[in-house]
Enzyme design. Structure first.
Site, short mmCIF file in Angstrom:
data_model
loop_
_atom_site.label_atom_id
_atom_site.label_comp_id
_atom_site.label_asym_id
_atom_site.label_seq_id
_atom_site.Cartn_x
_atom_site.Cartn_y
_atom_site.Cartn_z
CE1 TYR A 33 3.95 -2.81 12.13
CE2 TYR A 33 2.55 -1.37 13.44
CZ TYR A 33 3.31 -1.60 12.31
OH TYR A 33 3.43 -0.62 11.37
NE ARG A 50 -8.74 -2.59 16.23
CZ ARG A 50 -8.42 -2.04 15.07
NH1 ARG A 50 -8.72 -2.66 13.93
NH2 ARG A 50 -7.82 -0.88 15.01
CG PHE A 78 0.30 9.31 13.85
CD1 PHE A 78 1.69 9.45 13.75
CD2 PHE A 78 -0.27 9.40 15.10
CE1 PHE A 78 2.47 9.70 14.88
CE2 PHE A 78 0.50 9.65 16.23
CZ PHE A 78 1.87 9.80 16.13
CG LEU A 81 4.45 -10.37 -5.27
CD1 LEU A 81 4.24 -11.06 -6.62
CD2 LEU A 81 4.01 -8.91 -5.35
CE1 TYR A 135 -3.12 3.01 0.51
CE2 TYR A 135 -2.86 2.76 2.88
CZ TYR A 135 -3.37 3.44 1.80
OH TYR A 135 -4.14 4.55 2.00
CG HIS A 150 -6.26 -0.52 7.65
ND1 HIS A 150 -5.59 -1.42 6.86
CD2 HIS A 150 -5.47 -0.30 8.73
CE1 HIS A 150 -4.44 -1.71 7.43
NE2 HIS A 150 -4.33 -1.06 8.57
CE LYS A 153 7.07 -1.58 10.77
NZ LYS A 153 7.51 -1.34 9.40
NE ARG A 185 -6.32 4.77 16.34
CZ ARG A 185 -6.81 4.73 17.59
NH1 ARG A 185 -7.17 5.85 18.20
NH2 ARG A 185 -6.91 3.59 18.24
N1 UDP Z 1 -12.35 0.70 13.63
C1 UDP Z 1 -13.71 0.44 13.81
N2 UDP Z 1 -14.31 -0.52 13.04
C2 UDP Z 1 -13.61 -1.23 12.09
C3 UDP Z 1 -12.23 -0.95 11.90
C4 UDP Z 1 -11.63 0.02 12.70
O1 UDP Z 1 -14.37 1.05 14.65
O2 UDP Z 1 -14.20 -2.10 11.44
C5 UDP Z 1 -11.70 1.74 14.45
C6 UDP Z 1 -10.55 1.22 15.29
O3 UDP Z 1 -11.01 0.78 16.53
C7 UDP Z 1 -9.65 2.47 15.38
C8 UDP Z 1 -9.93 3.23 14.10
O4 UDP Z 1 -11.15 2.69 13.58
O5 UDP Z 1 -10.08 3.28 16.46
C9 UDP Z 1 -8.85 3.06 13.06
O6 UDP Z 1 -8.58 1.68 12.93
P1 UDP Z 1 -7.63 1.10 11.81
O7 UDP Z 1 -7.63 -0.39 11.95
O8 UDP Z 1 -8.02 1.68 10.49
O9 UDP Z 1 -6.21 1.72 12.15
P2 UDP Z 1 -5.31 1.65 13.50
O10 UDP Z 1 -5.67 2.88 14.28
O11 UDP Z 1 -5.61 0.37 14.20
O12 UDP Z 1 -3.93 1.72 12.97
#
Ligand code: UDP
Length: 342
Positions: free
Chosen positions: A147, A286, A175, A39, A17, A195, A151, A227
């Site tokens: 993860y 999550r 970010f 890949l 990406y 995402h 890094k 975010r």
């Molecule tokens: N998120 C959500 N529902 C989804 C996927 C993500 O509510 O199906 C929320 C997740 O909890 C976070 C934000 O969206 O607060 C961004 O999540 P993402 O996985 O895109 O990126 P991250 O912040 O984990 O790098």
């Protein structure tokens, strides 16, 4: 201050990406590119015709040595990595092994080949759950997951590669990477997709029944996580600008727009951009999600004059939507295969 044209850059993960957008930006600015990508997550179709794609795992030392033996590189951009926080909490060994081993092989091989500059993808996850926002480069490092730890170890490998071998490096802590190439040819295509923005776009397009909001009881204005979404083309731009600084020193920069948006604000923006209603269900939090992650990118703005061209969420989402509209199944027919179950 822009790097003179005609350099040759090795891009690991150039079929992925962020990497594929960096490849496109490098070529638009007149640089030569070789991509190495296994890949496993990247897509052959994301690598433009005319770019040499070596399909290999970075842990395969002989393959990596072969790439450096064939071409003299002015710099390496290292994007290839496993990059899912949640998966790393379930399989920490995988992340701590693969990401660290790959970085080690790449650094050692690059140094042996006489390469003096490396730019690497790092992450906001380096900072775990900090108690003050925005997050700048002086925020204490306390990785939020295996993860993030992988890094951080990579950043430390680079610190010592500079001290011991003179390899200059830039670690760019992204970010939330978002958006797509404005010409609609490149975009986000993960399998499975986890995402937020692509999932909300799928819900808007009717490819998913709804978007699940992971928790609405966070200590944020609307209860959902906040975010800092930064456009992939702006990330790519930072990678290229930073090459000049590496003439003299190694650097670490946080990369975001400095503005946070909640999950609900993202959903509202998708509805505005697409003109479609997004069905929402509120689910559980999550595990591992901090309430708020917003970057201070003051340092890179001052040092390099970097400024996000896409600093409005709607503009970021519009590019992602244009990509989706042209490529509803991403790069290939496999994309979307599992979506009907959602
Ligand atoms: N998120 C959500 N529902 C989804 C996927 C993500 O509510 O199906 C929320 C997740 O909890 C976070 C934000 O969206 O607060 C961004 O999540 P993402 O996985 O895109 O990126 P991250 O912040 O984990 O790098």
């Amino acid at each position: 201050m822009t790097m003179s044209q005609g350099k040759t850059i090795l891009v690991t993960g150039g079929a992925g990406y962020v990497g594929s957008h960096a490849v496109a930006s490098l070529r638009e600015r007149g640089h030569g590119v070789v991509v190495i990508d296994d890949l496993s997550q990247g897509h052959r179709a994301a690598v433009p015709a005319g770019v040499d794609l070596v399909v290999a795992d970075l842990k395969d030392r002989a393959a990596v040595e072969g790439v450096f033996a064939r071409t003299r590189f002015d710099a390496v951009m290292h994007f290839a990595a496993r990059s899912l926080v949640g998966e790393s909490m379930v399989k920490p060994e995988l992340y701590l092994n693969d990401n660290v081993t790959a970085a080690n092989v790449l650094i050692e091989t690059a140094v042996k080949a006489g390469v003096r500059k490396m730019v690497v993808s790092s992450t906001a996850n380096l900072f775990g759950t900090p108690d003050r926002m925005p997050i700048d480069e002086d925020t204490p490092i306390d990785p939020g997951s295996p993860y993030g730890e992988s890094k951080y170890i990579m950043e430390r490998l680079l610190h010592w590669a500079d001290r011991c071998h003179g390899l200059r490096s830039a670690a760019l802590r992204y970010f939330n990477a978002a958006g797509a190439h404005p010409d609609g040819t490149l975009g986000e295509d993960h399998s499975p997709e986890t995402h937020l923005i692509p999932l909300v776009l799928d819900a808007a397009a009717g490819l998913r029944s709804h978007i699940e909001v992971f928790g609405d009881d966070y200590p944020t204005p609307d209860g959902t996580c906040v975010r800092d979404y930064v456009h992939v083309m702006d990330l790519a731009d930072a990678h290229i600008r930073v090459l000049d600084v590496l003439e003299t020193r190694s650097v670490r920069y946080n990369l975001g727009t400095g503005t946070g948006y909640s999950v609900r604000e993202v959903i509202a923006a998708v509805e505005r951009v697409t003109g479609k209603k997004v069905p929402v269900k509120v689910g559980q939090r999550r595990p591992g999600d901090p309430a708020i992650l917003v970057a201070s990118s003051a340092r890179i703005r001052t040092d390099l004059g970097w400024q996000p061209r896409y600093d409005r969420l709607d503009d970021i989402i519009a590019t992602a939507w244009a990509w989706r509209a042209r490529h509803p199944r991403g790069y290939g027919p496999g994309r979307g295969a599992g979506m009907a179950a959602e």
